[in-house]
Design an enzyme around this catalytic site. Structure first.
Site, PDB file in Angstrom:
ATOM      1  N   CYS A 251      -5.232  70.944   2.928  1.00 21.69           N
ATOM      2  CA  CYS A 251      -6.090  71.767   2.075  1.00 21.69           C
ATOM      3  C   CYS A 251      -6.732  70.949   0.955  1.00 21.69           C
ATOM      4  O   CYS A 251      -6.175  69.942   0.498  1.00 21.69           O
ATOM      5  CB  CYS A 251      -5.275  72.902   1.449  1.00 21.69           C
ATOM      6  SG  CYS A 251      -4.910  74.242   2.595  1.00 21.69           S
TER       7      CYS A 251
ATOM      8  N   ASN B  39      -5.272  58.702   9.128  1.00 21.21           N
ATOM      9  CA  ASN B  39      -4.067  59.456   9.445  1.00 21.21           C
ATOM     10  C   ASN B  39      -2.872  58.827   8.724  1.00 21.21           C
ATOM     11  O   ASN B  39      -2.660  57.620   8.786  1.00 21.21           O
ATOM     12  CB  ASN B  39      -3.847  59.454  10.963  1.00 21.21           C
ATOM     13  CG  ASN B  39      -2.817  60.460  11.407  1.00 21.21           C
ATOM     14  OD1 ASN B  39      -1.806  60.662  10.755  1.00 21.21           O
ATOM     15  ND2 ASN B  39      -3.076  61.087  12.535  1.00 21.21           N
TER      16      ASN B  39
ATOM     17  N   HIS C 125      -8.637  71.283  12.110  1.00 15.77           N
ATOM     18  CA  HIS C 125      -8.813  69.839  12.031  1.00 15.77           C
ATOM     19  C   HIS C 125      -8.705  69.196  13.414  1.00 15.77           C
ATOM     20  O   HIS C 125      -8.311  69.822  14.381  1.00 15.77           O
ATOM     21  CB  HIS C 125      -7.800  69.214  11.074  1.00 15.77           C
ATOM     22  CG  HIS C 125      -6.383  69.231  11.529  1.00 15.77           C
ATOM     23  ND1 HIS C 125      -5.636  70.390  11.609  1.00 15.77           N
ATOM     24  CD2 HIS C 125      -5.561  68.236  11.932  1.00 15.77           C
ATOM     25  CE1 HIS C 125      -4.418  70.104  12.019  1.00 15.77           C
ATOM     26  NE2 HIS C 125      -4.343  68.797  12.241  1.00 15.77           N
TER      27      HIS C 125
END
Length: 187
Positions: free
Chosen positions: A60, A82, A171
């Site tokens: 978020c 990532n 996502h």
């Protein structure tokens, strides 16, 4: 049934082989087996009351990710490396292994995460066309940019706990490989 009282082929009822042109091979399809009674594991339905914004969700806007970085207050797509990548650009080479049944070779690359939208309670098909276009344009830009360095770019959406998605938020991930896996598809 046809005139000779033989059943007419129905792909949902009759086993058959399908050609896979990407692998130049044939695959057995036995769709009728889906009618078997099931007494195995049954997954819970997806969560219906996902909050629009959860400050504990690391995807978020304004949330802190596992590596301690603070997400910006993004209002569109948001991309980051990532925090737990499946591939790393500097992974060591496993060396030569001459065992015929267990062989390995180096796999190096980069992995990124792209949040499609700031809200957690929306999915790609529910977004506005202009919002979806931003996501697709970003995919295209990344494929061109990373395709200049890496032989194979894979983009896949993370959706649903059953497939391993750890956070309810719209996502996807981008993996870049070098060298490409033997059964890769370039996009």
């Amino acid at each position: 049934m046809d005139m000779n009282n033989k059943p007419t082929f129905d792909p949902k009822e009759h086993q058959h082989l399908r050609y896979n042109p990407l692998r130049d091979s044939w695959v057995l399809v036995s769709a009728h087996r889906m009618k078997r009674p099931w007494k195995g594991q049954v997954e819970k339905p997806p969560e219906d009351n996902i909050p629009r914004h959860d400050p504990n969700n690391p995807l978020c806007p304004g949330s802190v990710r596992a590596n301690g970085e603070l997400n910006p207050e993004y209002d569109s797509t948001f991309m980051f490396d990532n925090d737990f990548p499946a591939l790393q650009p500097d992974a060591p080479d496993p060396g030569s292994d001459h065992h015929p049944l267990f062989q390995s070779k180096a796999a190096r690359g980069v992995c990124k995460v792209m949040c499609f939208h700031p809200w957690s309670d929306i999915t790609l098909p529910l977004m506005q066309p202009a919002e979806i276009r931003k996501v697709i344009d970003k995919w295209a830009d990344l494929t061109v940019e990373l395709g200049a360095t890496y032989a194979w770019v894979q983009i896949f959406e993370n959706k649903g706990a059953m497939m391993g998605c750890s956070n309810p938020h719209p996502h996807c991930q981008h993996h870049r490989f070098f060298p490409p896996p033997p059964s890769c598809i370039s996009i």
